[in-house]
Enzyme design. Structure first.
Site, mmCIF file in Angstrom:
data_model
loop_
_atom_site.group_PDB
_atom_site.id
_atom_site.type_symbol
_atom_site.label_atom_id
_atom_site.label_comp_id
_atom_site.label_asym_id
_atom_site.label_seq_id
_atom_site.Cartn_x
_atom_site.Cartn_y
_atom_site.Cartn_z
ATOM 1 N N ALA A 19 0.805 -1.226 0.000
ATOM 2 C CA ALA A 19 0.000 0.000 0.000
ATOM 3 C C ALA A 19 0.835 1.271 0.000
ATOM 4 C CB ALA A 19 -0.926 -0.011 1.218
ATOM 5 N N ARG A 21 2.292 2.807 -2.476
ATOM 6 C CA ARG A 21 2.175 3.636 -3.686
ATOM 7 C C ARG A 21 1.224 2.914 -4.653
ATOM 8 N NH1 ARG A 21 7.462 1.094 -4.160
ATOM 9 N NH2 ARG A 21 7.257 -0.547 -5.729
ATOM 10 N N SER A 146 -3.533 -10.107 -12.717
ATOM 11 C CA SER A 146 -3.146 -9.325 -13.892
ATOM 12 C C SER A 146 -3.659 -10.017 -15.149
ATOM 13 C CB SER A 146 -1.618 -9.224 -13.977
ATOM 14 O OG SER A 146 -1.224 -8.740 -15.243
ATOM 15 N N TYR A 159 6.289 -13.825 -13.599
ATOM 16 C CA TYR A 159 5.235 -12.943 -13.072
ATOM 17 C C TYR A 159 3.859 -13.459 -13.482
ATOM 18 C CZ TYR A 159 2.443 -8.623 -12.668
ATOM 19 O OH TYR A 159 1.462 -7.685 -12.365
ATOM 20 N N ALA A 161 3.034 -16.446 -14.301
ATOM 21 C CA ALA A 161 2.756 -17.716 -13.616
ATOM 22 C C ALA A 161 2.176 -17.454 -12.225
ATOM 23 C CB ALA A 161 4.028 -18.544 -13.509
ATOM 24 N N LYS A 163 0.506 -14.804 -11.262
ATOM 25 C CA LYS A 163 -0.821 -14.186 -11.332
ATOM 26 C C LYS A 163 -1.868 -15.215 -11.757
ATOM 27 C CE LYS A 163 0.414 -10.098 -9.981
ATOM 28 N NZ LYS A 163 -0.066 -9.595 -8.700
HETATM 29 N N1 LIG Z 1 1.053 -1.662 -13.057
HETATM 30 C C1 LIG Z 1 0.487 -2.512 -13.888
HETATM 31 O O1 LIG Z 1 0.552 -2.359 -15.116
HETATM 32 C C2 LIG Z 1 -0.262 -3.702 -13.339
HETATM 33 C C3 LIG Z 1 -1.082 -4.421 -14.219
HETATM 34 C C4 LIG Z 1 -1.791 -5.512 -13.743
HETATM 35 C C5 LIG Z 1 -1.709 -5.864 -12.416
HETATM 36 N N2 LIG Z 1 -0.906 -5.146 -11.591
HETATM 37 C C6 LIG Z 1 -0.854 -5.571 -10.188
HETATM 38 O O2 LIG Z 1 -1.371 -4.518 -9.399
HETATM 39 C C7 LIG Z 1 -0.787 -4.575 -8.096
HETATM 40 C C8 LIG Z 1 -0.218 -3.214 -7.734
HETATM 41 O O3 LIG Z 1 0.792 -2.900 -8.686
HETATM 42 P P1 LIG Z 1 1.352 -1.420 -8.930
HETATM 43 O O4 LIG Z 1 1.447 -1.242 -10.380
HETATM 44 O O5 LIG Z 1 0.607 -0.456 -8.090
HETATM 45 O O6 LIG Z 1 2.849 -1.670 -8.419
HETATM 46 P P2 LIG Z 1 3.876 -0.796 -7.590
HETATM 47 O O7 LIG Z 1 3.638 0.651 -7.777
HETATM 48 O O8 LIG Z 1 5.216 -1.369 -7.888
HETATM 49 O O9 LIG Z 1 3.453 -1.171 -6.080
HETATM 50 C C9 LIG Z 1 3.698 -2.430 -5.549
HETATM 51 C C10 LIG Z 1 3.458 -2.362 -4.060
HETATM 52 O O10 LIG Z 1 3.821 -3.634 -3.484
HETATM 53 C C11 LIG Z 1 4.750 -3.393 -2.422
HETATM 54 N N3 LIG Z 1 5.650 -4.527 -2.286
HETATM 55 C C12 LIG Z 1 6.485 -5.055 -3.203
HETATM 56 N N4 LIG Z 1 7.190 -6.066 -2.660
HETATM 57 C C13 LIG Z 1 6.776 -6.171 -1.376
HETATM 58 C C14 LIG Z 1 7.166 -7.004 -0.289
HETATM 59 N N5 LIG Z 1 8.106 -7.945 -0.403
HETATM 60 N N6 LIG Z 1 6.527 -6.857 0.901
HETATM 61 C C15 LIG Z 1 5.571 -5.905 1.049
HETATM 62 N N7 LIG Z 1 5.182 -5.079 0.069
HETATM 63 C C16 LIG Z 1 5.791 -5.205 -1.130
HETATM 64 C C17 LIG Z 1 5.469 -2.107 -2.823
HETATM 65 O O11 LIG Z 1 6.018 -1.427 -1.712
HETATM 66 P P3 LIG Z 1 7.544 -1.610 -1.231
HETATM 67 O O12 LIG Z 1 8.396 -1.697 -2.465
HETATM 68 O O13 LIG Z 1 7.789 -0.418 -0.376
HETATM 69 O O14 LIG Z 1 7.547 -2.883 -0.432
HETATM 70 C C18 LIG Z 1 4.291 -1.308 -3.372
HETATM 71 O O15 LIG Z 1 3.558 -0.729 -2.317
HETATM 72 C C19 LIG Z 1 0.280 -5.690 -8.143
HETATM 73 O O16 LIG Z 1 -0.291 -6.892 -7.644
HETATM 74 C C20 LIG Z 1 0.520 -5.832 -9.640
HETATM 75 O O17 LIG Z 1 1.007 -7.119 -9.963
HETATM 76 C C21 LIG Z 1 -0.181 -4.079 -12.006
#
Ligand SMILES: NC(=O)c1ccc[n+]([C@@H]2O[C@H](COP(=O)([O-])OP(=O)(O)OC[C@H]3O[C@@H](n4cnc5c(N)ncnc54)[C@H](OP(=O)(O)O)[C@@H]3O)[C@@H](O)[C@H]2O)c1
Length: 249
Positions: A19, A21, A146, A159, A161, A163
């Site tokens: 959460a 960002r 995703s 990745y 796999a 999802k």
């Molecule tokens: N962006 C896209 O195009 C897209 C598309 C489809 C699905 N999604 C999915 O949507 C979700 C959010 O993605 P987003 O694009 O908002 O990504 P993001 O901006 O990279 O945010 C990912 C979040 O996960 C946290 N995180 C990562 N590793 C972690 C760990 N080991 N422990 C605790 N927290 C962790 C990060 O915080 P910290 O790094 O501070 O830990 C950050 O808050 C993800 O599940 C992603 O797979 C994204």
């Protein structure tokens, strides 16, 4: 009428992973603004997350937790129960991305992606369910997956796999709990965030050409779907809702 036949009540205390960002932060803000008590963690507690918790001091709880540290995750859930009450909704959102062809991705990196995006949420879900069901509660689960888990994308093999695996787990979880827990997934298409910043202009242009609306999904278009799955009276269970503007590969 038995308890199981009534609708699963709306979430009152939600835990959102990842959460700090992006989509996770947007979901936390939305739920807090709607009066839900919300616990939120990531490895980094960003200024944006601190600001949000300062706006909602009584109804929020934030912390720094690495989701791959199961003991830390469990301790956080206990802290949340003490401050906000029993957690009756879990949003598994934390994940890491990938930007390398499978043949060029190290074994360590593949393990890290699977551990973060699949093993850790399964373990957190297990712990949460044991606490919730042990107290006789009912709840809502939303896994953020995703479109890549269904359609695939080059450079995202491990990745994808994770999802696809989480989508499959969602369907089975829904069937295990006799209506005590509504378990669903949302599968967004690409949206702008730190994770997707690795995409080059050519890749973005190709995605846009294949999307009828000619634009990317935004987090603001994912948030209301998650809100509906958490807060509305619904019998949606075991589904993955795709939010990608009907893009095609
Ligand atoms: N962006 C896209 O195009 C897209 C598309 C489809 C699905 N999604 C999915 O949507 C979700 C959010 O993605 P987003 O694009 O908002 O990504 P993001 O901006 O990279 O945010 C990912 C979040 O996960 C946290 N995180 C990562 N590793 C972690 C760990 N080991 N422990 C605790 N927290 C962790 C990060 O915080 P910290 O790094 O501070 O830990 C950050 O808050 C993800 O599940 C992603 O797979 C994204």
């Amino acid at each position: 009428m038995s308890d199981e036949l009534t609708p699963v009540p709306p979430a009152t205390v939600a835990l959102v992973s990842g959460a700090s960002r992006g989509l996770g932060l947007a979901m936390v803000a939305d739920l807090l603004e709607r009066g839900v008590r919300v616990a939120a963690f990531a490895r980094t507690v960003t200024p944006e997350l601190v600001d949000l918790s300062a706006r909602f001091p009584e109804t929020s709880h934030v912390g720094s937790v690495d989701i791959t540290d199961a003991a830390a995750g469990q301790a956080f859930v206990r802290e949340v129960e003490a401050k906000l009450g029993v957690v009756d909704a879990l949003v598994n959102n934390a994940a890491i991305g990938q930007d390398s062809l499978h043949v060029h991705t190290s074994a360590d990196r593949i393990e890290r992606i699977v551990e973060t995006n699949l093993t850790a949420p399964l373990l957190l879900t297990r712990f949460w369910l044991r606490r919730l069901l042990g107290k006789g509660g009912r709840g809502r689960l939303v896994n953020v997956t995703s479109i890549c888990g269904q359609r695939g994308y080059p450079g995202l093999v491990a990745y994808s796999a994770t999802k696809g695996g989480l989508d499959a787990a969602t369907r089975s979880l829904a069937r295990e709990f006799s209506g005590r827990v509504l378990a669903n997934a949302v599968a967004p298409g690409f949206f702008a965030s730190e994770m997707s910043a690795v995409l080059g202009q050519n890749q973005l242009d190709a995605i846009l050409r294949r999307t009828p609306s000619g634009r990317l999904t935004t987090p603001e278009e994912v948030v209301p779907v998650v809100r509906m799955l958490l807060l509305e009276d619904t019998n949606i269970n075991g589904q993955t809702i795709v939010i990608d503007g009907a893009g095609s590969v």
